[in-house]
Design a protein around this motif. Sequence first.
Motif, PDB file in Angstrom:
ATOM      1  N   SER A 528      54.889   7.628  46.201  1.00 32.52           N
ATOM      2  CA  SER A 528      53.904   7.198  47.461  1.00 32.52           C
ATOM      3  C   SER A 528      52.773   6.422  46.759  1.00 32.52           C
ATOM      4  O   SER A 528      52.620   6.366  45.445  1.00 32.52           O
ATOM      5  N   ASP A 529      52.115   5.735  47.791  1.00 33.60           N
ATOM      6  CA  ASP A 529      50.989   4.839  47.340  1.00 33.60           C
ATOM      7  C   ASP A 529      49.912   5.555  46.678  1.00 33.60           C
ATOM      8  O   ASP A 529      49.162   5.373  45.565  1.00 33.60           O
ATOM      9  N   ALA A 530      49.780   7.087  47.104  1.00 35.73           N
ATOM     10  CA  ALA A 530      48.690   7.801  46.731  1.00 35.73           C
ATOM     11  C   ALA A 530      49.002   8.179  45.135  1.00 35.73           C
ATOM     12  O   ALA A 530      48.049   8.218  44.371  1.00 35.73           O
ATOM     13  N   LEU A 531      50.359   8.448  45.026  1.00 37.57           N
ATOM     14  CA  LEU A 531      50.598   8.772  43.642  1.00 37.57           C
ATOM     15  C   LEU A 531      50.692   7.455  42.801  1.00 37.57           C
ATOM     16  O   LEU A 531      49.875   7.687  41.453  1.00 37.57           O
ATOM     17  N   LEU A 532      50.935   6.340  43.123  1.00 38.82           N
ATOM     18  CA  LEU A 532      50.593   5.239  42.235  1.00 38.82           C
ATOM     19  C   LEU A 532      49.298   5.172  41.735  1.00 38.82           C
ATOM     20  O   LEU A 532      48.819   4.656  40.695  1.00 38.82           O
ATOM     21  N   GLU A 533      48.381   5.042  43.035  1.00 38.32           N
ATOM     22  CA  GLU A 533      47.003   4.874  42.865  1.00 38.32           C
ATOM     23  C   GLU A 533      46.539   6.043  41.697  1.00 38.32           C
ATOM     24  O   GLU A 533      45.475   5.556  40.988  1.00 38.32           O
ATOM     25  N   ASN A 534      46.710   7.279  41.935  1.00 41.33           N
ATOM     26  CA  ASN A 534      46.396   8.348  40.937  1.00 41.33           C
ATOM     27  C   ASN A 534      46.862   8.107  39.606  1.00 41.33           C
ATOM     28  O   ASN A 534      46.184   8.179  38.487  1.00 41.33           O
ATOM     29  N   MET A 535      48.201   7.521  39.267  1.00 36.23           N
ATOM     30  CA  MET A 535      48.670   7.116  38.015  1.00 36.23           C
ATOM     31  C   MET A 535      47.784   5.898  37.347  1.00 36.23           C
ATOM     32  O   MET A 535      47.253   6.029  36.168  1.00 36.23           O
ATOM     33  N   ALA A 536      47.484   5.094  38.351  1.00 37.42           N
ATOM     34  CA  ALA A 536      46.481   3.988  37.801  1.00 37.42           C
ATOM     35  C   ALA A 536      45.099   4.301  37.465  1.00 37.42           C
ATOM     36  O   ALA A 536      44.780   3.999  36.498  1.00 37.42           O
ATOM     37  N   LEU A 537      44.656   5.105  38.202  1.00 35.54           N
ATOM     38  CA  LEU A 537      43.579   5.733  37.959  1.00 35.54           C
ATOM     39  C   LEU A 537      43.245   6.727  36.641  1.00 35.54           C
ATOM     40  O   LEU A 537      42.310   6.830  36.113  1.00 35.54           O
ATOM     41  N   HIS A 538      44.296   7.127  36.337  1.00 37.40           N
ATOM     42  CA  HIS A 538      44.285   8.114  35.223  1.00 37.40           C
ATOM     43  C   HIS A 538      44.605   7.399  33.801  1.00 37.40           C
ATOM     44  O   HIS A 538      44.020   7.521  33.024  1.00 37.40           O
ATOM     45  N   TYR A 539      45.753   6.560  33.842  1.00 40.82           N
ATOM     46  CA  TYR A 539      46.195   6.047  32.924  1.00 40.82           C
ATOM     47  C   TYR A 539      46.240   4.633  32.434  1.00 40.82           C
ATOM     48  O   TYR A 539      46.854   4.266  31.572  1.00 40.82           O
ATOM     49  N   SER A 540      45.648   3.967  33.420  1.00 41.19           N
ATOM     50  CA  SER A 540      45.425   2.392  33.128  1.00 41.19           C
ATOM     51  C   SER A 540      44.562   2.198  31.813  1.00 41.19           C
ATOM     52  O   SER A 540      43.613   3.043  31.544  1.00 41.19           O
ATOM     53  N   SER A 541      44.910   1.059  31.100  1.00 45.79           N
ATOM     54  CA  SER A 541      43.989   0.661  30.030  1.00 45.79           C
ATOM     55  C   SER A 541      43.669  -0.546  29.903  1.00 45.79           C
ATOM     56  O   SER A 541      44.457  -1.600  30.572  1.00 45.79           O
ATOM     57  N   THR A 542      42.728  -1.054  29.022  1.00 44.27           N
ATOM     58  CA  THR A 542      42.535  -2.230  28.805  1.00 44.27           C
ATOM     59  C   THR A 542      43.321  -3.228  28.299  1.00 44.27           C
ATOM     60  O   THR A 542      44.140  -2.874  27.581  1.00 44.27           O
ATOM     61  N   VAL A 543      43.343  -4.446  28.680  1.00 46.35           N
ATOM     62  CA  VAL A 543      44.409  -5.676  28.019  1.00 46.35           C
ATOM     63  C   VAL A 543      43.618  -6.364  27.108  1.00 46.35           C
ATOM     64  O   VAL A 543      43.935  -7.310  26.522  1.00 46.35           O
ATOM     65  N   TYR A 544      42.283  -5.885  26.816  1.00 41.81           N
ATOM     66  CA  TYR A 544      41.509  -6.505  25.844  1.00 41.81           C
ATOM     67  C   TYR A 544      41.051  -7.904  26.286  1.00 41.81           C
ATOM     68  O   TYR A 544      40.939  -8.705  25.142  1.00 41.81           O
TER      69      TYR A 544
END
Length: 612
Positions: A528-544
Amino acid sequence: MSENFDFIVVGGGSAGAVIAARLSEDPNCTVALLEAGGTPPPHEMMPAAVASLQLDPSVDWMYTADPGNAGLGLVDNVMPVPRGKMLGGSSGLNYMAYVRGHPGDFDAWAEGGATGWSYDDVLPYFIKSEDLTPSNEISVDPEAHGTGGPLGVSVRSPVIPASRDFVKAAAATGIATGDYNGRDRRNPAGVASLFQTTTRKGMRSSTYRAFLQGETEERPNLTIITQAHVTRVLLSQGAEGLTATGVEYRGADGALHQIDAARDVVLSAGAVGSPQILMLSGIGPRREIEAVDIDCQLELPAVGKNLKDHLHCALFFPAKGIGLPIAEVGVSAGPDALRAPAGPLPADPAEDANLPPELAALKAEAEGRLGQWMETGESLVSSSLYDAVAFFSTGLGDTHSHDAQIGYVPCGYDASLLGERLRIDLSTFFENAEATLAPDQENMILLANPVLPHSKGEIVLASSDPAEAPIIRMNYFTDPHDLKVMVAVMRKALDIAEHWPGEVKPGPLNVPPALAKKHGYVPGEPPSDALLENMALHYSSTVYHLCSTCRMGDVVDPTLRVNGVANLRVADASIMPDIISGNTNAASIMIGEKAADILSAQYALTRRQVAA
């Protein structure tokens, strides 16, 4: 006693090394290049060894940041911000993707007031630097590329087959194959390709290796001072206002030194370092400067503001029959990469004489592969394993450019990179991290990256002590637009995985167990969109890709002069009016080239090659 130079360049990184090299082409011009770090270590040249440079205080500033609305699944909710601290700067620490950006990025700069910085204006500087090695693995727009420049640009050899398959899968979803650094970047449908990388013969081509090493650093009119931590710009107040006269720095001996510039001081300390030095010198937001007991010499409210960065979310897939086991990369890196505690060889090479036959054979294989790389440049270690890319538009806005990028990694890396360098909490990201990241496992990663973020962060002084790192507030996802684009990019990445060519397909997306449970995720069904949003909020990282903290218009003018200060310029990623839609190192090198030409033209310097 203070030394005198025509120009002082602060920071020997992606732009600063270029500026110092170009200005010192005139033998009658004296240039001082100050770098807080030293000469890069030998393993900096091995592309696959990139992660070993991070968290090494001799070459990495090791900054950390408050991620704002992101980073919920990072250890202690802290975002790592590695920045190069050596000659070559972050071009010696990065993953070597050579990406110029969309032509519309630069045209938008010019339309916003950055006169002389349109795509047609900057293209000659990209071409001037480049020495592209031909390859039948990529499509190239010959009118957009250069050969014979200092900067090595090439495609890894041998190509990992899965990276070719990524490009085919992207094509199956409607993204054309082509040259993302040429005319194909204008394609409204997007463009996909194997990465062009800042490498030559399988080895890193940092701006130190490309522009300084060898003849240039031996020039009598170029003085390179390493282990020199600049503490402030020296300013004089006259009838017409402030003038930069030199810099103060703390040297390797621990003492403070001063050097003077007869012409210009150029700050090329990066998107963190340049605004920090300005503020330490009393130039910036008055209230923030005075809050740390520094006298404000000139109020420039935008110094340290408008921080932009790219943020990607790693979509991790088991990929048996597709992915590259990280153990194979380790063997190709040579025996030292296989030593204890992480590897099977003894920590002390003196103990190798007693190796059992199987380990002796492993060592011999590692030695052979390392020798091949050193001799030919052809090896699994000839790239960072960030090997293919797709650019496209989500249709959610920013129509002047592509707003989305997906990077492909044909392996799953290891716990050291994911857990220590990226600070992902592996205990929550995986069901069983140890098993998933075992050296013999075959995995792959798709990196979903919205490349035109609207959210803005800031750099703020923590104290008046130059040795104390500034406060970095990333403020990721504070503009809701960015999360919408992220979800769209993640969905496109999943679509590419679904269209993988051949009979062998990637396995199911790794969904962190707690998030799967929270959102009722059923493996095999679309998230779901909500799951993808939560994954992004938790595990996104900088690309420097930090930039725009001294941006043109607000802090510097189009000739890169600091507004309100004579003889002081900034030339690095911090001057970008806005972030470009792709990896930022090539554009930082371009900024160095253009800055050198601006200065050379003003002072009528002799130049070996003028961008045309």
